[in-house]
Design a protein around this motif. Structure first.
Motif, PDB file in Angstrom:
ATOM      1  N   UNK B  43      25.699  -2.658  29.252  1.00 48.66           N
ATOM      2  CA  UNK B  43      24.598  -3.622  29.406  1.00 48.66           C
ATOM      3  C   UNK B  43      25.116  -4.988  29.864  1.00 48.66           C
ATOM      4  N   UNK B  44      26.441  -5.092  30.105  1.00 50.35           N
ATOM      5  CA  UNK B  44      27.022  -6.361  30.597  1.00 50.35           C
ATOM      6  C   UNK B  44      26.813  -7.516  29.632  1.00 50.35           C
ATOM      7  N   UNK B  45      26.696  -7.191  28.354  1.00 47.80           N
ATOM      8  CA  UNK B  45      26.577  -8.248  27.325  1.00 47.80           C
ATOM      9  C   UNK B  45      27.950  -8.560  26.747  1.00 47.80           C
ATOM     10  N   UNK B  46      28.818  -7.544  26.752  1.00 45.28           N
ATOM     11  CA  UNK B  46      30.137  -7.714  26.118  1.00 45.28           C
ATOM     12  C   UNK B  46      31.236  -7.342  27.101  1.00 45.28           C
ATOM     13  N   UNK B  47      32.360  -8.023  26.965  1.00 44.48           N
ATOM     14  CA  UNK B  47      33.529  -7.705  27.813  1.00 44.48           C
ATOM     15  C   UNK B  47      34.746  -7.592  26.922  1.00 44.48           C
ATOM     16  N   UNK B  48      35.463  -6.484  27.070  1.00 48.68           N
ATOM     17  CA  UNK B  48      36.672  -6.245  26.284  1.00 48.68           C
ATOM     18  C   UNK B  48      37.862  -6.615  27.165  1.00 48.68           C
ATOM     19  N   UNK B  49      38.806  -7.361  26.609  1.00 45.55           N
ATOM     20  CA  UNK B  49      40.011  -7.732  27.380  1.00 45.55           C
ATOM     21  C   UNK B  49      41.243  -7.497  26.515  1.00 45.55           C
ATOM     22  N   UNK B  50      42.137  -6.629  27.013  1.00 46.46           N
ATOM     23  CA  UNK B  50      43.376  -6.333  26.275  1.00 46.46           C
ATOM     24  C   UNK B  50      44.552  -6.856  27.082  1.00 46.46           C
ATOM     25  N   UNK B  51      45.517  -7.447  26.391  1.00 46.32           N
ATOM     26  CA  UNK B  51      46.715  -7.949  27.055  1.00 46.32           C
ATOM     27  C   UNK B  51      47.914  -7.535  26.205  1.00 46.32           C
ATOM     28  N   UNK B  52      48.807  -6.699  26.743  1.00 49.27           N
ATOM     29  CA  UNK B  52      50.005  -6.304  25.976  1.00 49.27           C
ATOM     30  C   UNK B  52      51.226  -6.698  26.794  1.00 49.27           C
ATOM     31  N   UNK B  53      52.083  -7.525  26.226  1.00 48.44           N
ATOM     32  CA  UNK B  53      53.239  -8.043  26.957  1.00 48.44           C
ATOM     33  C   UNK B  53      54.395  -7.052  26.922  1.00 48.44           C
ATOM     34  N   UNK B  54      55.122  -6.935  28.027  1.00 41.82           N
ATOM     35  CA  UNK B  54      56.181  -5.925  28.116  1.00 41.82           C
ATOM     36  C   UNK B  54      57.239  -6.123  27.023  1.00 41.82           C
ATOM     37  N   UNK B  55      57.410  -7.380  26.537  1.00 43.75           N
ATOM     38  CA  UNK B  55      58.449  -7.605  25.520  1.00 43.75           C
ATOM     39  C   UNK B  55      58.129  -6.879  24.205  1.00 43.75           C
ATOM     40  N   UNK B  56      56.832  -6.541  24.024  1.00 43.27           N
ATOM     41  CA  UNK B  56      56.460  -5.924  22.744  1.00 43.27           C
ATOM     42  C   UNK B  56      56.723  -4.426  22.698  1.00 43.27           C
ATOM     43  N   UNK B  57      57.155  -3.873  23.841  1.00 45.05           N
ATOM     44  CA  UNK B  57      57.360  -2.419  23.878  1.00 45.05           C
ATOM     45  C   UNK B  57      58.804  -2.075  23.552  1.00 45.05           C
ATOM     46  N   UNK B  58      59.011  -0.849  23.015  1.00 45.11           N
ATOM     47  CA  UNK B  58      60.365  -0.383  22.734  1.00 45.11           C
ATOM     48  C   UNK B  58      61.107  -0.171  24.061  1.00 45.11           C
ATOM     49  N   UNK B  59      60.333   0.302  25.052  1.00 44.95           N
ATOM     50  CA  UNK B  59      60.885   0.488  26.398  1.00 44.95           C
ATOM     51  C   UNK B  59      59.766   0.150  27.369  1.00 44.95           C
ATOM     52  N   UNK B  60      60.076  -0.585  28.451  1.00 45.50           N
ATOM     53  CA  UNK B  60      59.022  -0.885  29.426  1.00 45.50           C
ATOM     54  C   UNK B  60      59.612  -1.005  30.819  1.00 45.50           C
ATOM     55  N   UNK B  61      59.017  -0.266  31.759  1.00 45.87           N
ATOM     56  CA  UNK B  61      59.458  -0.382  33.144  1.00 45.87           C
ATOM     57  C   UNK B  61      58.230  -0.263  34.024  1.00 45.87           C
ATOM     58  N   UNK B  62      58.088  -1.134  35.018  1.00 44.40           N
ATOM     59  CA  UNK B  62      56.975  -0.986  35.967  1.00 44.40           C
ATOM     60  C   UNK B  62      57.418  -1.615  37.276  1.00 44.40           C
ATOM     61  N   UNK B  63      57.833  -0.757  38.210  1.00 36.53           N
ATOM     62  CA  UNK B  63      58.405  -1.299  39.451  1.00 36.53           C
ATOM     63  C   UNK B  63      57.332  -1.881  40.357  1.00 36.53           C
ATOM     64  N   UNK B  64      56.116  -1.283  40.287  1.00 37.72           N
ATOM     65  CA  UNK B  64      55.072  -1.719  41.229  1.00 37.72           C
ATOM     66  C   UNK B  64      53.750  -1.756  40.466  1.00 37.72           C
TER      67      UNK B  64
END
Lengths: 14, 255
Positions: B43-64
């Motif tokens: 209904x466009x009344x609510x917006x969910x926004x999630x932000x997870x920083x790579x430093x918080x992961x045990x392992x994180x890689x994302x080349x692109x």
């Protein structure tokens, strides 16, 4: 009464 | 090539649990800084926004940078095959992935799943960085309880801030009620109530969105409510060491 608004009224289209 | 490993897979499950009633299909964005998600309810009344920083992961890689369209309902079905103490790894090989792989690891078993992705051309909203005139930090279970209790009396809940604190109120057919939460600077951070009120606000919201989103209170003992008059309010649950999960909610206005 109270009228529900929607987010497009506040946030712009990105 | 994208790989993100949650040390505490239960955290990821709680995040999905908190948003599953609000949004159906979401675009999960991954890039060098981490994972983000932004989606509106139907209904466009609510917006969910999630932000997870790579430093918080045990392992994180994302080349692109990657955009992965997924159905929250189907994601939940996959996550239901994991234990709350599992480490969860998200992985995809390709640049234009059609599936997202999941690995669930516990001490006595390892499971592999693949979730089919979908292409979603969702409208993205530009959420402006706003200086909010009232910011309230309070215990998340207190906020959850107040919304649930007052939500039984009326479907709209009023929130009024002042230098003294924050007041929640309802005026329904059966009657009315109000709950004033006092400021306290107890040394126990999870019980603290802080109000920064530059300008007092008096806003009204559909409480059902609060009640749906407050499953996120499992993520954090504190919740932050940011408000300005006649603006959407932001409910923010800080995810320790990783980022935050926010709900933007459009107000109801007196017509």
């Amino acid at each position: 009464g109270y009228m529900q608004t929607i987010l497009q009224g506040y946030f712009s289209q990105a | 090539m994208f790989e993100a490993k949650f040390e505490d897979g239960g955290l990821f499950k709680k995040i999905v649990e908190a948003i599953k009633e609000l949004v159906k299909n979401v675009n999960l964005e991954a890039n060098g800084t981490g994972i983000s998600l932004q989606a509106m309810d139907t209904s466009h009344v609510a917006l969910v926004a999630l932000q997870l920083n790579e430093k918080g992961f045990k392992k994180y890689r994302c080349e692109k940078s990657l955009t992965m369209g997924l159905s929250i309902e189907n994601l939940q079905k996959i996550l239901k095959c994991s234990g709350n103490d599992d480490q969860i790894t998200l992985r995809t090989q390709d640049e234009e992935p059609t599936t997202l792989s999941f690995t669930f690891e516990s001490k006595n078993r390892i499971s592999e799943f693949q979730l089919n992705l979908m292409s979603l051309d969702q409208e993205q909203l530009g959420v402006p960085d706003t200086e909010y005139s009232s910011v309230v930090r309070m215990p998340s279970n207190e906020f959850t309880k107040i919304c649930r209790e007052l939500g039984n009396i009326n479907e709209a809940i009023g929130i009024e801030t002042s230098k003294e604190g924050i007041k929640f109120y309802v005026k329904g057919d059966i009657g009315e009620g109000q709950v004033s939460v006092k400021i306290n600077d107890t040394e126990k951070p999870e019980e603290r109530v802080e109000c920064e009120v530059d300008e007092p606000v008096n806003l009204s919201f559909a409480v059902r969105y609060f009640n749906l989103f407050n499953k996120a209170s499992a993520l954090s003992s504190q919740v932050i409510l940011s408000m300005s008059q006649d603006q959407p309010l932001v409910i923010e649950y800080i995810i320790e060491e990783m980022g935050s999960l926010k709900l933007y909610l459009a107000p109801k206005i007196n017509d």
